[in-house]
Design a protein around this motif. Structure first.
Motif, mmCIF file in Angstrom:
data_model
loop_
_atom_site.group_PDB
_atom_site.id
_atom_site.type_symbol
_atom_site.label_atom_id
_atom_site.label_comp_id
_atom_site.label_asym_id
_atom_site.label_seq_id
_atom_site.Cartn_x
_atom_site.Cartn_y
_atom_site.Cartn_z
ATOM 1 N N PRO A 116 0.813 -1.222 0.000
ATOM 2 C CA PRO A 116 0.000 0.000 0.000
ATOM 3 C C PRO A 116 0.846 1.271 0.000
ATOM 4 O O PRO A 116 0.467 2.270 -0.628
ATOM 5 C CB PRO A 116 -0.823 -0.136 1.291
ATOM 6 N N GLU A 117 1.986 1.225 0.679
ATOM 7 C CA GLU A 117 2.861 2.399 0.716
ATOM 8 C C GLU A 117 3.422 2.704 -0.676
ATOM 9 O O GLU A 117 3.522 3.872 -1.080
ATOM 10 C CB GLU A 117 4.015 2.178 1.707
ATOM 11 N N MET A 118 3.788 1.661 -1.415
ATOM 12 C CA MET A 118 4.301 1.843 -2.779
ATOM 13 C C MET A 118 3.244 2.421 -3.712
ATOM 14 O O MET A 118 3.568 3.111 -4.676
ATOM 15 C CB MET A 118 4.769 0.494 -3.352
ATOM 16 N N LEU A 119 1.978 2.111 -3.417
ATOM 17 C CA LEU A 119 0.886 2.504 -4.310
ATOM 18 C C LEU A 119 0.183 3.785 -3.861
ATOM 19 O O LEU A 119 -0.779 4.213 -4.503
ATOM 20 C CB LEU A 119 -0.136 1.368 -4.401
ATOM 21 N N GLN A 120 0.685 4.387 -2.813
ATOM 22 C CA GLN A 120 0.055 5.601 -2.307
ATOM 23 C C GLN A 120 0.110 6.698 -3.379
ATOM 24 O O GLN A 120 1.150 6.961 -3.976
ATOM 25 C CB GLN A 120 0.767 6.078 -1.036
ATOM 26 N N GLY A 121 -1.037 7.306 -3.650
ATOM 27 C CA GLY A 121 -1.088 8.375 -4.640
ATOM 28 C C GLY A 121 -1.173 7.893 -6.077
ATOM 29 O O GLY A 121 -1.041 8.684 -7.008
ATOM 30 N N ILE A 122 -1.407 6.581 -6.279
ATOM 31 C CA ILE A 122 -1.520 6.004 -7.628
ATOM 32 C C ILE A 122 -2.991 5.726 -7.942
ATOM 33 O O ILE A 122 -3.710 5.149 -7.125
ATOM 34 C CB ILE A 122 -0.704 4.698 -7.746
ATOM 35 N N ASP A 123 -3.445 6.116 -9.120
ATOM 36 C CA ASP A 123 -4.809 5.829 -9.562
ATOM 37 C C ASP A 123 -4.872 4.630 -10.497
ATOM 38 O O ASP A 123 -5.882 3.926 -10.541
ATOM 39 C CB ASP A 123 -5.400 7.039 -10.295
ATOM 40 N N VAL A 124 -3.787 4.417 -11.267
ATOM 41 C CA VAL A 124 -3.784 3.339 -12.243
ATOM 42 C C VAL A 124 -2.368 2.779 -12.380
ATOM 43 O O VAL A 124 -1.394 3.541 -12.447
ATOM 44 C CB VAL A 124 -4.316 3.808 -13.615
ATOM 45 N N LEU A 125 -2.260 1.454 -12.380
ATOM 46 C CA LEU A 125 -0.988 0.766 -12.631
ATOM 47 C C LEU A 125 -0.979 0.294 -14.072
ATOM 48 O O LEU A 125 -1.923 -0.369 -14.529
ATOM 49 C CB LEU A 125 -0.830 -0.446 -11.710
ATOM 50 N N VAL A 126 0.087 0.620 -14.789
ATOM 51 C CA VAL A 126 0.244 0.212 -16.188
ATOM 52 C C VAL A 126 1.364 -0.821 -16.260
ATOM 53 O O VAL A 126 2.440 -0.627 -15.682
ATOM 54 C CB VAL A 126 0.572 1.422 -17.089
ATOM 55 N N TYR A 127 1.114 -1.915 -16.984
ATOM 56 C CA TYR A 127 2.100 -2.995 -17.137
ATOM 57 C C TYR A 127 2.529 -3.053 -18.599
ATOM 58 O O TYR A 127 1.686 -3.204 -19.494
ATOM 59 C CB TYR A 127 1.471 -4.323 -16.717
ATOM 60 N N ASP A 128 3.839 -2.936 -18.844
ATOM 61 C CA ASP A 128 4.365 -3.036 -20.218
ATOM 62 C C ASP A 128 5.703 -3.758 -20.202
ATOM 63 O O ASP A 128 6.763 -3.149 -20.026
ATOM 64 C CB ASP A 128 4.528 -1.653 -20.848
ATOM 65 N N ILE A 129 5.644 -5.078 -20.365
ATOM 66 C CA ILE A 129 6.840 -5.926 -20.361
ATOM 67 C C ILE A 129 6.675 -7.007 -21.421
ATOM 68 O O ILE A 129 5.602 -7.597 -21.554
ATOM 69 C CB ILE A 129 7.059 -6.586 -18.985
#
Length: 410
Positions: A116-129
């Motif tokens: 949760p600390e890593m994701l604080q202030g994030i609205d959307v996670l984008v994955y590109d690998i």
């Protein structure tokens, strides 16, 4: 005159592979073309590595960072790190990206799941690998646990889709069984699963294979078909890891990677052809090549070889063995090869069984990669592939039927 033009057209078509052939547009290319609409007004976190580039080889990091209507605020690094500067299996540390100044959070260190600390202030996670289509390659595990974290924290998840480099038709191996879920077998899917990462993400949500379903958006590719391997895409290849240097490396990884978990043979890691060979000091190259070729495995040939690895298994020692040549990717059953290698070596050298006491410390990892202890236990009784063949393929047809529901491409 019309006939002449027709003949010329036919010649051009045969030489170019068809006038309709177009370079594949990956998810980031499609996102750019749509002017990043799905990311507008949102604070974006990006899970990526050096394979995350557009068709001009520009990093997705820089593309999103420079886009005026995208607010990229954090980066997340899988195994090998965001910039690909960490050796296989080594921990990735939290850092700051020198190019953008953005915080980089490790997903292959103290935690493999975003906190949760890593994701604080994030609205959307984008994955590109760029993945390689094999269950034990850890990027899809990173994707899956990040999807869970997104769901738990009320964050959207976007997959920018990329080709499966071995195509979307080849499926091999049993499903992962209870008790053998691990970061090298995170989901109950076959060893070679025949889906793009976007299609797999759709399946993980659609079949409720995660602890909690996330709000998922997949940005599909354009001009990609299931029958295409990576060489048909027109795209440049960027190593998915240090030992996947070429697009064809994706075919060889599942061909030898399971037996590579044992301290038993060199599979080319530490030499110039990673995953494309099998060798040891005690092997007679010509005898092994003869026995393997006499099996007449579809689409496969074996060449005797001698080498001195530069590092890793057998460093500086004179090893003998075989190089594997894939002559027909469509016909070849990739994952079978390593079991036939163990079978023929057991016949040639009964005092050198793969599952001896000296290798016992790696049995657990071998089982995790196989997704079951049954492969090792059944095979080690007689060292015959026929003893495990039915078990290895028992889930394939059902999985193919299930996965069709999640296809994005024909």
């Amino acid at each position: 005159m019309k006939l002449k033009k027709y003949i010329i057209l036919c010649l051009i078509t045969s030489l170019t592979g068809g006038l309709s052939a177009q370079k594949t547009m990956t998810g980031i290319e499609v996102l750019k073309k749509d002017n990043f609409k799905i990311l507008e007004g949102k604070r974006v976190g990006l899970i990526t590595n050096p394979t995350g580039v557009d068709n001009s080889l520009k990093s997705t990091i820089d593309i999103l960072f420079e886009a005026p209507n995208v607010n990229l605020v954090a980066l997340y690094g899988p195994e090998h790190g965001v910039r690909g500067d960490v050796h296989a299996g080594d921990k990735v540390e939290n850092s700051t990206d020198p190019s953008t100044g953005l915080p980089v959070y490790s997903l292959y260190g103290k935690t493999r799941k975003p906190t949760p600390e890593m994701l604080q202030g994030i609205d959307v996670l984008v994955y590109d690998i760029q993945d390689i289509g094999c269950r034990s390659f850890t990027y899809i595990s990173t994707m899956g646990v990040a999807m869970e974290a997104a769901a738990e924290n009320g964050i959207e998840f976007v997959v920018l889709d990329r080709p499966n480099p071995i195509g979307g038709e080849k499926v091999e191996g049993n499903l992962v069984e209870d008790g053998y879920i691990s970061f090298v077998s995170q989901f109950k899917i076959p060893y070679i699963y025949g889906l793009t990462c976007g299609e797999l993400a759709r399946m993980l949500v659609g079949e409720h294979m995660l602890a909690k379903d996330c709000k998922l958006t997949v940005v599909p590719m354009k001009h990609w078909k299931r029958s295409m391997d990576y060489t048909k895409t027109g795209l440049q290849w960027i190593p998915s890891s240090p030992h996947i240097p070429h697009p064809h490396s994706a075919y060889f990884y599942p061909l030898s990677g399971i037996v590579g978990e044992l301290p038993y043979l060199s599979i080319g890691v530490g030499y110039t052809i990673p995953f494309q060979m099998f060798a040891a000091e005690w092997i007679d190259a010509d005898k092994l090549a003869d026995r393997m070729n006499n099996l007449n495995l579809l689409g496969i040939k074996f060449r005797p070889m001698h080498l001195k690895p530069f590092y890793a298994f057998g460093k500086g020692e004179h090893l003998q063995g075989v190089q594997v040549h894939i002559l027909d990717y469509k016909k070849a059953r990739l994952s079978e090869v390593q079991f036939y290698i163990m079978q023929e070596l057991a016949a040639l050298y009964p005092d050198k069984p793969a599952f001896c006491k000296e290798n016992e410390s790696r049995f657990d990892m071998f089982d995790k990669v196989c997704g079951s202890n049954q492969i090792r236990e059944r095979f080690s009784k007689n060292y015959h592939f026929d003893d495990i063949k039915d078990y290895w393929y028992k889930d394939v047809e059902d999985f193919k039927k299930l996965s069709r529901k999640y296809y994005l491409y024909k």
